[in-house]
Design a protein around this motif. Sequence first.
Motif, short mmCIF file in Angstrom:
data_model
loop_
_atom_site.label_atom_id
_atom_site.label_comp_id
_atom_site.label_asym_id
_atom_site.label_seq_id
_atom_site.Cartn_x
_atom_site.Cartn_y
_atom_site.Cartn_z
N GLN A 55 7.81 -16.51 0.35
CA GLN A 55 6.92 -15.65 0.73
C GLN A 55 6.26 -16.57 1.97
O GLN A 55 5.90 -17.76 1.89
CB GLN A 55 5.82 -15.17 -0.29
CG GLN A 55 4.69 -14.45 0.30
CD GLN A 55 4.34 -13.59 -0.91
OE1 GLN A 55 5.08 -12.57 -1.42
NE2 GLN A 55 3.09 -13.73 -1.12
N PHE A 106 -2.66 -14.56 -3.15
CA PHE A 106 -2.43 -13.32 -2.77
C PHE A 106 -0.78 -13.03 -3.35
O PHE A 106 -0.11 -13.76 -2.90
CB PHE A 106 -2.13 -13.04 -1.38
CG PHE A 106 -2.06 -11.88 -0.57
CD1 PHE A 106 -2.93 -10.69 -0.87
CD2 PHE A 106 -0.77 -11.46 0.09
CE1 PHE A 106 -2.60 -9.22 -0.78
CE2 PHE A 106 -0.65 -10.25 0.48
CZ PHE A 106 -1.69 -9.21 0.31
N THR A 107 -0.68 -12.14 -4.21
CA THR A 107 0.44 -11.99 -5.02
C THR A 107 1.36 -10.87 -4.54
O THR A 107 2.60 -10.63 -4.79
CB THR A 107 0.39 -11.59 -6.33
OG1 THR A 107 -0.62 -10.43 -6.53
CG2 THR A 107 -0.29 -13.02 -7.02
N ASP A 108 0.88 -10.12 -3.74
CA ASP A 108 1.63 -8.90 -2.90
C ASP A 108 2.99 -9.35 -2.09
O ASP A 108 2.76 -10.76 -1.52
CB ASP A 108 1.00 -7.94 -2.10
CG ASP A 108 0.22 -6.93 -3.11
OD1 ASP A 108 0.03 -7.27 -4.27
OD2 ASP A 108 -0.90 -6.59 -2.40
N PRO A 109 3.99 -8.82 -1.82
CA PRO A 109 4.95 -9.42 -0.83
C PRO A 109 4.35 -9.83 0.52
O PRO A 109 3.64 -8.68 1.08
CB PRO A 109 5.92 -8.36 -0.76
CG PRO A 109 5.88 -7.52 -2.07
CD PRO A 109 4.34 -7.64 -2.45
N PHE A 110 4.50 -11.14 1.09
CA PHE A 110 3.71 -11.16 2.15
C PHE A 110 4.69 -12.08 3.27
O PHE A 110 4.97 -13.21 2.95
CB PHE A 110 2.44 -12.03 1.75
CG PHE A 110 1.50 -12.24 3.08
CD1 PHE A 110 1.06 -11.28 3.65
CD2 PHE A 110 0.91 -13.44 3.27
CE1 PHE A 110 0.06 -11.33 4.62
CE2 PHE A 110 0.14 -13.72 4.29
CZ PHE A 110 -0.46 -12.69 5.07
N ASN A 160 2.42 -7.34 8.32
CA ASN A 160 3.43 -7.68 7.23
C ASN A 160 4.56 -7.05 7.23
O ASN A 160 4.33 -5.82 6.99
CB ASN A 160 2.24 -7.63 5.86
CG ASN A 160 3.27 -8.15 4.77
OD1 ASN A 160 3.89 -9.01 4.97
ND2 ASN A 160 2.65 -7.67 3.81
N ILE A 194 7.50 -6.25 5.07
CA ILE A 194 7.90 -6.50 3.49
C ILE A 194 9.52 -5.94 3.68
O ILE A 194 10.01 -5.15 4.29
CB ILE A 194 7.27 -5.44 2.76
CG1 ILE A 194 5.72 -5.73 2.79
CG2 ILE A 194 7.88 -5.62 1.49
CD1 ILE A 194 4.93 -4.66 2.29
N THR A 230 3.10 -3.00 7.07
CA THR A 230 1.77 -2.91 6.67
C THR A 230 0.77 -3.87 7.54
O THR A 230 1.20 -4.76 8.02
CB THR A 230 1.63 -3.13 5.05
OG1 THR A 230 1.72 -4.54 4.93
CG2 THR A 230 2.41 -2.35 4.26
N GLU A 275 -2.45 -6.10 6.56
CA GLU A 275 -3.24 -6.57 5.57
C GLU A 275 -4.43 -6.88 6.10
O GLU A 275 -4.61 -7.67 7.21
CB GLU A 275 -2.50 -7.84 4.78
CG GLU A 275 -1.17 -7.43 4.24
CD GLU A 275 -0.86 -6.45 3.20
OE1 GLU A 275 -2.25 -6.32 2.58
OE2 GLU A 275 0.06 -5.90 2.93
N HIS A 299 -8.64 -10.71 0.03
CA HIS A 299 -7.89 -9.28 0.41
C HIS A 299 -8.87 -8.21 0.48
O HIS A 299 -9.54 -7.84 -0.66
CB HIS A 299 -6.67 -9.35 -0.45
CG HIS A 299 -5.80 -7.88 0.22
ND1 HIS A 299 -5.74 -6.84 -0.38
CD2 HIS A 299 -5.03 -7.98 1.45
CE1 HIS A 299 -4.99 -6.20 0.35
NE2 HIS A 299 -4.43 -6.70 1.32
N LYS A 305 -4.89 -2.99 2.21
CA LYS A 305 -3.60 -2.75 2.92
C LYS A 305 -3.58 -1.43 3.49
O LYS A 305 -4.08 -0.27 3.22
CB LYS A 305 -2.68 -2.69 1.85
CG LYS A 305 -1.13 -2.46 2.36
CD LYS A 305 -0.05 -2.38 1.38
CE LYS A 305 -0.18 -3.44 0.29
NZ LYS A 305 0.79 -4.44 0.43
#
Length: 170
Positions: free
Chosen positions: A77, A99-103, A124, A126, A139, A141, A152, A155
């Motif tokens: 990531q 930040f744990t979302d795909p980034f 971002n 993904i 997206t 962010e 954060h 989104k």
Amino acid sequence: MKLLRIIGLLLVLLVGYVVYIMSSSGFFRGIENSPKEMDLSTISLPGIEDIEVDYQEKFLILSSDDRAGRRDGQGQQGHLYKLDLTDSSSPPLLLTQDFTDPFYPHGISMIPLNDSVHRILVVNHIWGDEFSLAAKEHTIEVFDLWGDSLVHVKKIVDASMISPNEIVAL
């Protein structure tokens, strides 16, 4: 004789106009080298994609995404980093560790909201899987930077974002 005067006047006006354009565009302005306060080429972050500068508070925000590593099967990531411009020995501070979302950050933009908060918008990409080079979704962010803490906010997803590269916060 009268024709020569008219031609001479037109020539003087043309030369004056060319000199005016060159002067107003900075053609005659000198450029001086100034000593470097910080050598940014020594930053060892993979795939720095974009940089935002806060000249008043003297720091940089960097977006980093190791696309070459992902291509070579070492997908990981991306992250945002903050670099203090007043201390050349200070390493970049990782901001997105929580930040744990795909980034996979690309273009970034930053504006101050007040004296203590900066809003950061990040394009971002993904990816379909961690080793893919084709994004499945794009997206925006939105983060708030409070000193050295990044929060954060939201989104933004929209079907009209086909292949965004850069963003400008207004």
